[in-house]
Write a protein that holds these residues in place. Structure first.
Motif: not given
Length: 175
Positions: A16-25
């Protein structure tokens, strides 16, 4: 008994792409989306006689990004939808289970009498390749560009693939 160990995020489901641009579970069932073809692939390897497992790091629980309930809800869905034999999750970065340590894999091998030399681990990061090699499994990197920190440079996957079907062809070749 031979087995397939799957990493979860990036192999079973999309990141999942987060608002800060990171990809997480995914942190909730609403965010959870399967990788195309994973259900069919899991069924095919079961037909070939493999036990199937998911071994996954889930630091979102200890980081307070998700609740334990959300993790259990996602795990229950994955275990049932893919007809897995077991799913193990590590939420504690200091645990012997937290990859790149191989505690989860070793515990499953002991519990279910798994034949290391005929078993595979498929993951999308170096943190999956390292415990696979340390446990004597055939390591499969699922992605485009394998990158590993310098101190782990000796850990290179046995195979690199970009499509799940390629993994199926490798498995069939090892039958």
């Amino acid at each position: 008994m031979k087995a397939i160990f799957f990493d979860r995020d990036g192999v079973v489901n999309h990141l999942v792409k987060r608002n800060d641009g990171s990809l997480t579970s995914p942190w909730s069932l609403d965010e959870f989306k399967y990788i195309s073809g994973i259900k069919t692939f899991a069924n095919l390897v079961k037909i070939l006689g493999y036990k199937t497992y998911v071994v996954t790091n889930q630091p979102g629980v200890s980081d307070n990004d998700m609740t334990l309930f959300d993790l259990l809800e996602i795990s229950y869905k994955v275990k049932n939808d893919l007809c897995l034999d077991r799913i193990l999750c590590s939420t504690d970065r200091k645990s012997n289970w937290y990859k790149p340590k191989n505690g989860m894999i070793e515990d499953i091998i002991k519990m279910d009498d798994i034949d290391r030399s005929h078993s595979f681990l498929i993951g999308d990061r170096w943190k999956d390749v390292v415990p696979a090699i340390d446990s004597g499994l055939i390591s499969i990197y699922f992605g485009k560009d394998y990158q590993v920190p310098y101190e782990y440079r000796k850990y290179q996957p046995d195979f690199s693939i970009t499509k799940l079907y390629d993994f199926y062809e490798i498995i069939k070749g090892k039958q």
